[in-house]
Design an enzyme around this catalytic site. Structure first.
Site, PDB file in Angstrom:
ATOM      1  N   HIS A 276       0.927  -1.213  -0.069  1.00  0.00           N
ATOM      2  CA  HIS A 276       0.031  -0.001  -0.057  1.00  0.00           C
ATOM      3  C   HIS A 276       0.944   1.264   0.099  1.00  0.00           C
ATOM      4  O   HIS A 276       2.048   0.989   0.202  1.00  0.00           O
ATOM      5  CB  HIS A 276      -0.961  -0.113   1.268  1.00  0.00           C
ATOM      6  CG  HIS A 276      -0.209   0.126   2.561  1.00  0.00           C
ATOM      7  ND1 HIS A 276       0.399  -0.909   3.415  1.00  0.00           N
ATOM      8  CD2 HIS A 276       0.215   1.065   3.110  1.00  0.00           C
ATOM      9  CE1 HIS A 276       0.791  -0.457   4.245  1.00  0.00           C
ATOM     10  NE2 HIS A 276       0.896   0.925   4.434  1.00  0.00           N
TER      11      HIS A 276
ATOM     12  N   HIS B  53      -5.595  -2.237   4.852  1.00  0.00           N
ATOM     13  CA  HIS B  53      -5.619  -0.926   4.046  1.00  0.00           C
ATOM     14  C   HIS B  53      -4.806  -1.263   2.643  1.00  0.00           C
ATOM     15  O   HIS B  53      -3.946  -2.106   2.845  1.00  0.00           O
ATOM     16  CB  HIS B  53      -4.846   0.392   4.770  1.00  0.00           C
ATOM     17  CG  HIS B  53      -3.551  -0.042   5.279  1.00  0.00           C
ATOM     18  ND1 HIS B  53      -3.072  -1.311   5.488  1.00  0.00           N
ATOM     19  CD2 HIS B  53      -2.795   0.947   5.957  1.00  0.00           C
ATOM     20  CE1 HIS B  53      -1.719  -0.676   6.150  1.00  0.00           C
ATOM     21  NE2 HIS B  53      -1.904   0.369   6.445  1.00  0.00           N
TER      22      HIS B  53
ATOM     23  N   HIS C 219       4.796   7.383   2.558  1.00  0.00           N
ATOM     24  CA  HIS C 219       5.446   5.992   2.302  1.00  0.00           C
ATOM     25  C   HIS C 219       5.030   5.050   1.475  1.00  0.00           C
ATOM     26  O   HIS C 219       3.536   5.024   1.295  1.00  0.00           O
ATOM     27  CB  HIS C 219       5.888   5.467   3.678  1.00  0.00           C
ATOM     28  CG  HIS C 219       4.681   4.771   4.620  1.00  0.00           C
ATOM     29  ND1 HIS C 219       4.014   5.291   5.283  1.00  0.00           N
ATOM     30  CD2 HIS C 219       4.128   3.641   4.290  1.00  0.00           C
ATOM     31  CE1 HIS C 219       3.042   4.531   5.669  1.00  0.00           C
ATOM     32  NE2 HIS C 219       3.053   3.479   5.053  1.00  0.00           N
TER      33      HIS C 219
ATOM     34  N   HIS D  34       1.843  -0.582  15.079  1.00  0.00           N
ATOM     35  CA  HIS D  34       0.768   0.360  14.764  1.00  0.00           C
ATOM     36  C   HIS D  34      -0.292   0.065  15.506  1.00  0.00           C
ATOM     37  O   HIS D  34      -0.580  -1.081  16.021  1.00  0.00           O
ATOM     38  CB  HIS D  34       0.188   0.367  13.527  1.00  0.00           C
ATOM     39  CG  HIS D  34       1.430   0.823  12.321  1.00  0.00           C
ATOM     40  ND1 HIS D  34       1.725   1.990  12.629  1.00  0.00           N
ATOM     41  CD2 HIS D  34       1.692   0.098  11.361  1.00  0.00           C
ATOM     42  CE1 HIS D  34       2.832   2.080  11.419  1.00  0.00           C
ATOM     43  NE2 HIS D  34       2.613   1.143  10.859  1.00  0.00           N
TER      44      HIS D  34
ATOM     45  N   TYR E 127       9.960   1.555   9.517  1.00  0.00           N
ATOM     46  CA  TYR E 127      10.261   2.874   8.597  1.00  0.00           C
ATOM     47  C   TYR E 127      11.496   3.085   8.403  1.00  0.00           C
ATOM     48  O   TYR E 127      12.355   3.066   9.340  1.00  0.00           O
ATOM     49  CB  TYR E 127       9.248   3.978   8.660  1.00  0.00           C
ATOM     50  CG  TYR E 127       8.004   3.645   9.055  1.00  0.00           C
ATOM     51  CD1 TYR E 127       7.276   3.957   7.882  1.00  0.00           C
ATOM     52  CD2 TYR E 127       7.172   3.315   9.927  1.00  0.00           C
ATOM     53  CE1 TYR E 127       5.866   4.048   7.501  1.00  0.00           C
ATOM     54  CE2 TYR E 127       5.709   3.136   9.918  1.00  0.00           C
ATOM     55  CZ  TYR E 127       5.167   3.298   8.686  1.00  0.00           C
ATOM     56  OH  TYR E 127       3.915   3.333   8.711  1.00  0.00           O
TER      57      TYR E 127
ATOM     58  N   GLU F 220       8.238   1.351   3.945  1.00  0.00           N
ATOM     59  CA  GLU F 220       7.800   0.336   5.235  1.00  0.00           C
ATOM     60  C   GLU F 220       8.083  -0.766   4.931  1.00  0.00           C
ATOM     61  O   GLU F 220       7.374  -1.153   3.826  1.00  0.00           O
ATOM     62  CB  GLU F 220       6.538   0.919   5.824  1.00  0.00           C
ATOM     63  CG  GLU F 220       5.935   0.003   7.098  1.00  0.00           C
ATOM     64  CD  GLU F 220       4.560   0.304   7.189  1.00  0.00           C
ATOM     65  OE1 GLU F 220       3.661   0.440   6.233  1.00  0.00           O
ATOM     66  OE2 GLU F 220       4.043   0.057   8.207  1.00  0.00           O
TER      67      GLU F 220
END
Lengths: 305, 305, 305, 305
Positions: free
Chosen positions: B152, B197, B212, B244, B253, B263
């Site tokens: 993503h 996501h 990112h 997260h 990251y 990431e």
């Protein structure tokens, strides 16, 4: 001098400013078990330790470490080491049997860096949480981070050379890793076992400072869970999860409610007495301490208790 | 509008300032495989992806993202979505077949946040590294961090409401998680799959910024290894390994040699269209983003390309 | 036919011979939560599921599966699929709203392999254990193995071709992996999502058999813990911890007190509708099923309920 | 008797029937490094060992173990132990310096169970794969399973009492765990370090048998990878991945091309000389050995070399 008379770090006495808050932190969050109290102190052990306690919390006006104690093989070893420590130049004090409950006589002395250490040969057997007859291979209901054992302390003080000499030459520790700035040793990691360290010192202008008290976990997953527990209970994180260059350990640092730094970690290299000392140059200090960031946060360097 | 016409993020075109250095970073360090070049661009894919490429590197004076492309189910879906995107108010451009090698016609449009997106129905099959007939269940010789797939992007832009409306109402994405400041949505995490996501947006004064590009790993152990690789090759770490709050992913990251943030992450929650959106309050933003630290470093908030 | 009208496996009704023993097994050991009872049945859900239940235990003289239910997108999808299933040749029965508590009307039919399936559009929202407003990213106090969700069933039956045709052509599932003996398909793994499988069938002379009900864990560490829990509570292990060739999942199999096989597993490949089906040859069946052993134990092949 | 004069298992000489096949197995699959050859033998070490070799492969007509060697602290310790072993009743043979290349003089003797052991004080330093000056904290390119070190052997023989007495009373080992059938000890796990075992014996009618040679991994993830490597290269699995009750280690067993059993494992309990011996009853032998299955496969019990 006799190697291997010192078995392991046996206890640490930590000063805390609010005893109740400290007990919640060290039991429900870190996962230790309360095994005893006296009028001023609470005694704790980790679930996989056999002796009656490995952590003592004492309420005080200031955080920090009162003393760290090492268990020695037997009374003969205790007497011989007491004499050698005195010959080294330390003043030796005898703390009578049962002053710390369930603990035999302790030989106390101040190391050149100003830290108080103790040796003792006897502590009552409490038993670990899985037992010794057909035991289960795991503990189902760990509390919080589930620390397996008290592992080591990292201490800051001025006369690094003196304390290192005391631990190597008198107490029989080996130097597993060190950080040097040219010819000057600025950090020393010392072991009395096959572990990567049982105690460590950093050179620092002020005497007798505690950097952190460390507890062992078993896996990198448990280090993640430790971070998760910190978030859920709003425990102040210092740094991590991350990896150390020194010892290769996977680690996370945080603070108890009084501001004493704790570490929980997993893994790390194995030491044998014929292994070479690993040396880090001062300009690699960031990588040596925090292998991923390769830089030290100021808090890590400067906050000690 | 039809849900599930958009299959997944299919590619991202990243601007890099030194193509050779970027190729080393994205192949030897991140673990992608070079599959094609044209006079200005290098095409890469992850070892467990089937299509010919998922990352395109283009040499440029500035870092950042040229465009992100989504693969759609088929040509009918492409045509219908092209029309609906145009009806939504975006100008639509047709990029002919094979302008990106091995890729069919692309429908390009600018989202309200200023980012360029593309839809495409066809890309040539390259095959993953384990094959489709009696395959091995793992890849023995992964390179570097061993990224499994492009996963993503997180993008910064001004008209968050517009881009979120476009992705939800036209492209059929679901809002899995969001951060709100009172009534104002300041971050939106959107999926076209069961993933937590497939794209995310943060409200930001400036248009068209890349926060990112993210690649999937499989385990927390692989996140540790990613950090180790960074140290060995002196790749700039941004933050991590950590967790997260949003999506629950384990993450780290870092920056490519041009300053684009990457990431790699593992795990995270599963989405179904009947699940409730998870909402985070702005005052919990630190915990939402970095669950262990519970605070954002300035670099994470401000450095975008 | 419409892809993606079926969201996911929504529940399974398992026959157990001792309801109390089964409840202990599925809650304290597997980690599910009891959410409801009626006069003959106990309703359970996993901690990370939102709907009121995903497992129903019914006391009976024989173990096995009464039925497996799939949640569909909405009432329109339910009606359309009901019609298509009937057109396919299955007899369709309507089970009224609330016959299973908290569940809307169910459309029940028998698949060609003799298994009873249901479709439903509505089930009351119970909520997962972490919530939807600033949730914690983990559950601290999981019970036993801590299953995250009901994941899939593997079923044995005679008319494999018929059931596969029904699931692919009517219910919109994709064939992610298969085992073939020459031209004969002997196992089919089918998904309605990005998961490696939501249901699987093995060709078998006898109709309507249950091989196992599977629950998702998140990590290989959790698979180890599942094995540890089995040992502590003397749960019969079938096989594992090990890896599947098919789906790449890390897995462990065991039996509930009535002899129904359970699986808990972690990981596995991700499916997209444009991915190729992975094919295993029958002579590689051992490796396909148990990647490490590369041979099937007889119990795994022959014990079904 | 002096504790801690024996440092660790220093080498094992394994008989193999096809030297080339064995070298592929122990290097490309297990992950050892070839460091030397002489006319009949190949010398290997693990990547995290410093000494020149820890495994010697000798081509022979039959598989099995020629001898196992322990490194002792220094020449004085070697001489003293040589005398005490002789006093114990073993015939002692001196193997001259460099008979095994890079290795100093060895003192060889036969234990009551019929196994040949050696003590040596000197072996040339080869260095590990990460070095001792600002080392990386991991090895990026491990081969195959990536064994970190040679760890221990499990041996079968008749006079268990004699060998245990020799190791405890003469060589200074501690008994960490044991299996007893009433008053009869049937298995003994012995350590000269903080490890859960450095050598183990099982009572068995036949003398001088090798059950397995064991190598250390660091994590349960690496145990999974070991199983994956076995599948890819069609190495015969014995059992695992699983957990031991004894030592708590996570483990997997397999066979080299000559039929010698290997183990790779991770984790396990820590030993201190003041810890109680853990005792398992014979009727719990299954759980003691394989914690998850709680039963022994016949192959594990009966196949020795």
């Amino acid at each position: 001098m006799s190697q291997k008379d010192v078995l392991r770090p046996g206890h640490v006495c930590i000063r805390v400013m609010d005893l109740d808050a400290a007990v919640v932190h060290y039991t429900d969050r870190l996962g230790l078990i309360e095994t005893e109290r006296d009028d001023k102190r609470v005694y704790l052990k980790a679930w996989d330790e056999y002796d009656w306690f490995s952590v003592v919390l004492r309420e005080a006006d200031q955080p920090g470490m009162d003393f760290m104690g090492f268990k020695v093989r037997d009374k003969d070893a205790l007497e011989r080491l007491a004499k050698e420590v005195e010959n080294f130049g330390c003043q030796v004090e005898r703390i009578p049997d049962n002053e710390l409950k369930h603990c035999g006589e302790r030989v106390r002395f101040e190391a050149p860096t100003g830290h108080m250490f103790e040796l003792f040969a006897d502590k009552e057997f409490y038993g670990n949480s899985t037992g010794t007859r057909n035991p289960e291979a795991f503990l189902e209901d760990v509390k919080g981070m589930g620390a397996h054992r008290f592992d080591h302390c990292l201490l800051y003080g001025d006369d690094l050379d003196g304390s290192v000499k005391l631990f190597r030459e008198v107490l029989g520790f080996d130097l597993t890793e060190q950080v040097v700035d040219g010819d000057l040793q600025i950090a020393a990691f010392l072991t009395c076992s096959n572990k990567a360290h049982d105690i460590a010192f950093i050179r620092n202008p002020e005497k007798a400072k505690l950097h952190h008290v460390s507890f062992m976990l078993e896996t990198w997953e448990e280090v993640l869970r430790a971070g998760d527990i910190m978030s859920k209970y709003d425990i102040t994180l210092d740094i991590g999860p991350t990896r150390h260059g020194i010892t290769r350990g996977r680690t996370i640092y945080f603070f108890d409610p009084s501001g004493n730094r704790n570490e929980v970690f997993a893994g790390g290299s194995t030491w044998y007495p014929d292994h070479p000392t690993i040396t880090w140059d001062a300009e690699q200090l960031g990588k040596a301490i925090f292998y991923h960031d390769r830089q030290l946060n100021e808090r890590f360097l400067e906050v000690v208790t």
